[in-house]
Design an enzyme around this catalytic site. Structure first.
Site, short mmCIF file in Angstrom:
data_model
loop_
_atom_site.label_atom_id
_atom_site.label_comp_id
_atom_site.label_asym_id
_atom_site.label_seq_id
_atom_site.Cartn_x
_atom_site.Cartn_y
_atom_site.Cartn_z
N SER A 98 0.83 -1.20 0.00
CA SER A 98 0.00 0.00 0.00
C SER A 98 0.87 1.26 0.00
O SER A 98 1.63 1.48 -0.93
CB SER A 98 -0.97 -0.04 1.19
N ASP A 213 -9.95 -4.94 -4.47
CA ASP A 213 -9.42 -3.88 -3.61
C ASP A 213 -10.30 -2.63 -3.66
O ASP A 213 -10.51 -2.05 -4.72
CB ASP A 213 -8.00 -3.52 -4.04
N HIS A 241 -7.62 -5.64 -0.19
CA HIS A 241 -6.38 -4.88 -0.02
C HIS A 241 -5.33 -5.66 0.79
O HIS A 241 -4.25 -5.14 1.04
CB HIS A 241 -6.71 -3.54 0.67
#
Length: 260
Positions: A98, A213, A241
């Site tokens: 991320s 996601d 995610h």
């Protein structure tokens, strides 16, 4: 074992170093707004297979120091460089999830990939991160009710249903961060753009992204794949995610195969 590395005066970065005598080194860097414990289901397995696994808490998060300043990508990448240089790490696989995927990209461009032989980007917030609207919502709620904001993030983070205890654990990871670090990195996720950095990545790069996601759209993985030379993309069909948990067996297998 755990220890600290000083990256600038009065700023110490926490490092969890598992199996230091392992023959191959993987450095894991967590996403917003969590810490190295996010990779628990890799740390349970990979050291036993001969890997040295290093988890780093970004400044402001986990056990690292929490200064008021230094939450732009350049400074966070510089912290990473200091840790890698201080520990004299070479030929590592760098795994960034991320926001840390974005920081890892900046690291590769800013520090010429020092010490890194392979790169893994997991649901990377790149080339851009949060939209202005998402950033405003998170910032406003985080400024007034951070636990509730973290609960909202937990609700959309995973495609796979998480148990209540797991969700509570996830939220607690976020609460271990400084509130100001959580808020300042929201601004970085909104404003930073890594498009010009992508072509400077010259090591083999594995792009992992959950197709469901809701935090960073799966479509961004296509941009990374098209823009990073010598890159490989693997869609995770049953993940949001967090593919390192949602499809942990596949994640670990693909990671090991990529490292070779």
């Amino acid at each position: 074992m755990g220890y600290f590395v000083m990256t600038e005066r009065n700023v110490n970065i926490y490092v969890e170093d598992l199996n230091p005598k392992g023959s191959r080194t993987i450095v894991f860097v967590h996403g917003w707004p969590l810490n190295h414990h996010l990779f628990e289901y890799q740390f349970n397995v990979l050291p036993g297979m001969g890997f040295r696994c290093i988890g780093i808490d970004l400044r402001g998060f986990g056990k690292s120091d929490k200064p008021w300043h230094g939450y732009d990508y350049n400074r966070l990448a510089d912290d990473l460089w200091t840790v890698i240089r201080t520990l004299q790490l070479q030929n590592i696989t760098l795994v960034g999830h991320s926001m840390a995927g974005a920081i890892s990209i900046r690291y590769m461009a800013r520090h010429n990939g020092y010490g890194v032989s392979k790169l893994v980007l997991v649901d990377a917030a790149a080339p851009t991160g949060f939209t202005k609207e998402t950033a405003a919502q998170l910032y406003n709620k985080g400024s007034n009710d951070r636990p509730s904001m973290l609960e909202d993030v937990s609700d959309i983070f995973f495609y796979k249903n998480a148990t209540r205890p797991f969700s509570e654990w996830f939220i607690q990871l976020g609460l271990e961060a400084a509130s100001w670090a959580t808020l300042k990195t929201i601004i970085s996720l909104r404003d930073e753009n890594l498009a010009s950095n992508l072509a400077r990545i010259v090591v083999p790069t594995l792009i992992i992204h959950g197709i469901h996601d809701q935090v960073i759209p799966f479509s961004q993985s296509h941009i990374l794949h098209q823009s990073i030379p010598n890159s490989y993309a693997i869609p995770f069909k049953y993940s949001g995610h967090g593919p390192f948990w949602e499809e942990k067996d596949k994640f670990n297998k693909d990671l090991i195969e990529f490292i070779g």
